[in-house]
Scaffold this motif. Structure first.
Motif, PDB file in Angstrom:
ATOM      1  N   VAL A   1       0.840  -1.199   0.000  1.00 53.59           N
ATOM      2  CA  VAL A   1       0.000   0.000   0.000  1.00 53.59           C
ATOM      3  C   VAL A   1       0.873   1.246   0.000  1.00 53.59           C
ATOM      4  CG1 VAL A   1      -1.764   1.292   1.256  1.00 53.59           C
ATOM      5  CG2 VAL A   1      -1.846  -1.202   1.213  1.00 53.59           C
ATOM      6  N   LEU A   2       1.921   1.232   0.807  1.00 48.93           N
ATOM      7  CA  LEU A   2       2.833   2.375   0.859  1.00 48.93           C
ATOM      8  C   LEU A   2       3.483   2.612  -0.501  1.00 48.93           C
ATOM      9  CD1 LEU A   2       4.528   1.629   4.290  1.00 48.93           C
ATOM     10  CD2 LEU A   2       2.590   3.135   3.830  1.00 48.93           C
ATOM     11  N   ALA A   3       3.814   1.522  -1.183  1.00 51.65           N
ATOM     12  CA  ALA A   3       4.430   1.644  -2.510  1.00 51.65           C
ATOM     13  C   ALA A   3       3.474   2.289  -3.508  1.00 51.65           C
ATOM     14  CB  ALA A   3       4.865   0.268  -3.007  1.00 51.65           C
ATOM     15  N   VAL A   4       2.216   1.876  -3.487  1.00 53.90           N
ATOM     16  CA  VAL A   4       1.224   2.452  -4.396  1.00 53.90           C
ATOM     17  C   VAL A   4       0.981   3.922  -4.054  1.00 53.90           C
ATOM     18  CG1 VAL A   4      -1.207   2.376  -5.117  1.00 53.90           C
ATOM     19  CG2 VAL A   4       0.117   0.260  -4.962  1.00 53.90           C
ATOM     20  N   CYS A   5       0.881   4.236  -2.787  1.00 56.33           N
ATOM     21  CA  CYS A   5       0.681   5.632  -2.379  1.00 56.33           C
ATOM     22  C   CYS A   5       1.863   6.498  -2.788  1.00 56.33           C
ATOM     23  CB  CYS A   5       0.459   5.723  -0.873  1.00 56.33           C
ATOM     24  SG  CYS A   5      -1.140   5.072  -0.347  1.00 56.33           S
ATOM     25  N   ARG A   6       3.062   5.972  -2.652  1.00 54.18           N
ATOM     26  CA  ARG A   6       4.252   6.710  -3.074  1.00 54.18           C
ATOM     27  C   ARG A   6       4.208   6.943  -4.582  1.00 54.18           C
ATOM     28  NH1 ARG A   6       8.163   4.507  -5.360  1.00 54.18           N
ATOM     29  NH2 ARG A   6       7.830   2.467  -4.428  1.00 54.18           N
ATOM     30  N   GLU A   7       3.849   5.928  -5.324  1.00 64.43           N
ATOM     31  CA  GLU A   7       3.770   6.026  -6.792  1.00 64.43           C
ATOM     32  C   GLU A   7       2.722   7.045  -7.228  1.00 64.43           C
ATOM     33  OE1 GLU A   7       4.957   4.801 -10.656  1.00 64.43           O
ATOM     34  OE2 GLU A   7       5.815   4.222  -8.733  1.00 64.43           O
ATOM     35  N   ASN A   8       1.581   7.052  -6.535  1.00 62.29           N
ATOM     36  CA  ASN A   8       0.472   7.953  -6.891  1.00 62.29           C
ATOM     37  C   ASN A   8       0.547   9.315  -6.222  1.00 62.29           C
ATOM     38  OD1 ASN A   8      -0.635   5.894  -8.333  1.00 62.29           O
ATOM     39  ND2 ASN A   8      -2.109   5.322  -6.761  1.00 62.29           N
ATOM     40  N   ARG A   9       1.491   9.457  -5.318  1.00 66.38           N
ATOM     41  CA  ARG A   9       1.600  10.675  -4.501  1.00 66.38           C
ATOM     42  C   ARG A   9       0.310  10.923  -3.720  1.00 66.38           C
ATOM     43  NH1 ARG A   9       4.715  12.364  -9.143  1.00 66.38           N
ATOM     44  NH2 ARG A   9       6.825  12.858  -8.467  1.00 66.38           N
ATOM     45  N   SER A  10      -0.244   9.837  -3.178  1.00 65.54           N
ATOM     46  CA  SER A  10      -1.449   9.964  -2.355  1.00 65.54           C
ATOM     47  C   SER A  10      -1.093   9.771  -0.890  1.00 65.54           C
ATOM     48  CB  SER A  10      -2.517   8.967  -2.799  1.00 65.54           C
ATOM     49  OG  SER A  10      -2.034   7.647  -2.742  1.00 65.54           O
ATOM     50  N   ARG A  11      -1.971  10.198  -0.037  1.00 62.87           N
ATOM     51  CA  ARG A  11      -1.727  10.146   1.403  1.00 62.87           C
ATOM     52  C   ARG A  11      -1.964   8.736   1.940  1.00 62.87           C
ATOM     53  NH1 ARG A  11      -3.002  15.318   4.494  1.00 62.87           N
ATOM     54  NH2 ARG A  11      -3.305  13.743   6.094  1.00 62.87           N
ATOM     55  N   THR A  12      -1.024   8.249   2.718  1.00 62.38           N
ATOM     56  CA  THR A  12      -1.177   6.912   3.298  1.00 62.38           C
ATOM     57  C   THR A  12      -2.220   6.886   4.406  1.00 62.38           C
ATOM     58  OG1 THR A  12       0.647   7.329   4.820  1.00 62.38           O
ATOM     59  CG2 THR A  12       1.170   6.177   2.776  1.00 62.38           C
ATOM     60  N   ASP A  13      -2.403   8.005   5.105  1.00 64.45           N
ATOM     61  CA  ASP A  13      -3.355   7.998   6.218  1.00 64.45           C
ATOM     62  C   ASP A  13      -4.797   7.775   5.764  1.00 64.45           C
ATOM     63  OD1 ASP A  13      -3.657  10.504   5.106  1.00 64.45           O
ATOM     64  OD2 ASP A  13      -3.517  11.585   6.994  1.00 64.45           O
ATOM     65  N   THR A  14      -5.056   7.929   4.477  1.00 61.60           N
ATOM     66  CA  THR A  14      -6.369   7.636   3.922  1.00 61.60           C
ATOM     67  C   THR A  14      -6.700   6.155   4.064  1.00 61.60           C
ATOM     68  OG1 THR A  14      -6.009   9.363   2.287  1.00 61.60           O
ATOM     69  CG2 THR A  14      -7.770   7.798   1.815  1.00 61.60           C
ATOM     70  N   TYR A  15      -5.679   5.323   4.094  1.00 64.81           N
ATOM     71  CA  TYR A  15      -5.867   3.874   4.113  1.00 64.81           C
ATOM     72  C   TYR A  15      -5.578   3.230   5.460  1.00 64.81           C
ATOM     73  CZ  TYR A  15      -5.955   5.039  -0.739  1.00 64.81           C
ATOM     74  OH  TYR A  15      -6.279   5.621  -1.924  1.00 64.81           O
ATOM     75  N   VAL A  16      -5.240   4.046   6.446  1.00 64.57           N
ATOM     76  CA  VAL A  16      -4.982   3.527   7.790  1.00 64.57           C
ATOM     77  C   VAL A  16      -6.321   3.419   8.513  1.00 64.57           C
ATOM     78  CG1 VAL A  16      -3.877   4.008  10.008  1.00 64.57           C
ATOM     79  CG2 VAL A  16      -2.702   4.557   7.877  1.00 64.57           C
ATOM     80  N   PRO A  17      -6.624   2.263   9.113  1.00 64.55           N
ATOM     81  CA  PRO A  17      -7.880   2.144   9.856  1.00 64.55           C
ATOM     82  C   PRO A  17      -7.945   3.164  10.995  1.00 64.55           C
ATOM     83  CG  PRO A  17      -6.863  -0.008   9.578  1.00 64.55           C
ATOM     84  CD  PRO A  17      -5.864   1.018   9.111  1.00 64.55           C
ATOM     85  N   GLU A  18      -9.147   3.628  11.287  1.00 63.07           N
ATOM     86  CA  GLU A  18      -9.359   4.653  12.317  1.00 63.07           C
ATOM     87  C   GLU A  18      -8.710   4.288  13.647  1.00 63.07           C
ATOM     88  OE1 GLU A  18     -11.734   7.835  14.374  1.00 63.07           O
ATOM     89  OE2 GLU A  18     -12.167   7.265  12.327  1.00 63.07           O
ATOM     90  N   ILE A  19      -8.706   3.018  13.989  1.00 60.08           N
ATOM     91  CA  ILE A  19      -8.150   2.592  15.276  1.00 60.08           C
ATOM     92  C   ILE A  19      -6.653   2.916  15.386  1.00 60.08           C
ATOM     93  CG2 ILE A  19      -7.584   0.228  14.602  1.00 60.08           C
ATOM     94  CD1 ILE A  19      -8.627  -0.593  17.417  1.00 60.08           C
ATOM     95  N   TYR A  20      -5.954   3.033  14.259  1.00 58.28           N
ATOM     96  CA  TYR A  20      -4.526   3.346  14.261  1.00 58.28           C
ATOM     97  C   TYR A  20      -4.245   4.809  13.924  1.00 58.28           C
ATOM     98  CZ  TYR A  20      -4.102  -1.680  14.310  1.00 58.28           C
ATOM     99  OH  TYR A  20      -4.214  -3.002  14.639  1.00 58.28           O
ATOM    100  N   SER A  21      -5.267   5.627  13.840  1.00 59.55           N
ATOM    101  CA  SER A  21      -5.066   7.027  13.470  1.00 59.55           C
ATOM    102  C   SER A  21      -4.437   7.814  14.624  1.00 59.55           C
ATOM    103  CB  SER A  21      -6.408   7.674  13.094  1.00 59.55           C
ATOM    104  OG  SER A  21      -7.211   7.826  14.252  1.00 59.55           O
ATOM    105  N   ARG A  22      -3.855   8.928  14.297  1.00 63.96           N
ATOM    106  CA  ARG A  22      -3.253   9.790  15.316  1.00 63.96           C
ATOM    107  C   ARG A  22      -4.300  10.289  16.300  1.00 63.96           C
ATOM    108  NH1 ARG A  22       0.076  13.256  11.071  1.00 63.96           N
ATOM    109  NH2 ARG A  22       1.467  11.604  10.391  1.00 63.96           N
ATOM    110  N   GLU A  23      -5.475  10.625  15.765  1.00 57.20           N
ATOM    111  CA  GLU A  23      -6.540  11.145  16.627  1.00 57.20           C
ATOM    112  C   GLU A  23      -6.991  10.097  17.645  1.00 57.20           C
ATOM    113  OE1 GLU A  23      -8.912  13.564  18.584  1.00 57.20           O
ATOM    114  OE2 GLU A  23      -7.457  14.162  17.056  1.00 57.20           O
TER     115      GLU A  23
END
Length: 129
Positions: free
Chosen positions: A57-79
């Motif tokens: 997932v990190l590789a695809v996000c890096r390739e697309n220049r998209s944010r990884t936090d979009t794909y992190v489940p809420e339970i692991y979010s900073r908030e």
């Protein structure tokens, strides 16, 4: 970072389907091709379902220049992390301070030993064993 070595190929951009090929490792492992579906957060390696955010997932996000936090489940979010630790935690007091549901002191075990003595210490001091 492990994901930088993955080769990402866009398979279907409209449905967000990608093919990811990790590098071959020294041990010979890693010669696999994975199908990653960003839109439903799944990968045929099943690591996304198990570990929640594999390096693919990190590789695809890096390739697309998209944010990884979009794909992190809420339970692991900073908030969620901040909310979890914003409350004060109090250490559990020793048995000498325990109370039952009515507020009566619980005297740790059989109640026959003085405060500060463990049952074994009480037995030794009163029986000589």
């Amino acid at each position: 970072m492990k994901s930088r070595e993955h080769k990402v190929t866009t398979y279907n951009p409209r449905e967000e389907i990608y093919m990811v090929k990790p590098p071959i490792q020294v041990s010979g492992k890693g010669n696999n091709v994975y199908t990653l579906r960003l839109n439903n957060k799944s990968c045929n390696c099943e690591k996304w379902q198990t570990y929640t955010l594999p390096s693919h997932v990190l590789a695809v996000c890096r390739e697309n220049r998209s944010r990884t936090d979009t794909y992190v489940p809420e339970i692991y979010s900073r908030e969620t992390y901040r909310r979890t630790y914003q409350v004060n935690f109090h250490p559990v007091l020793s048995e000498n301070f325990w109370r039952d549901e009515t507020g009566q002191a619980i005297s740790g075990g059989n109640g026959l030993y003085k405060s500060g003595f463990s049952p074994k210490m009480w037995q030794m001091s009163h029986t000589g064993t």
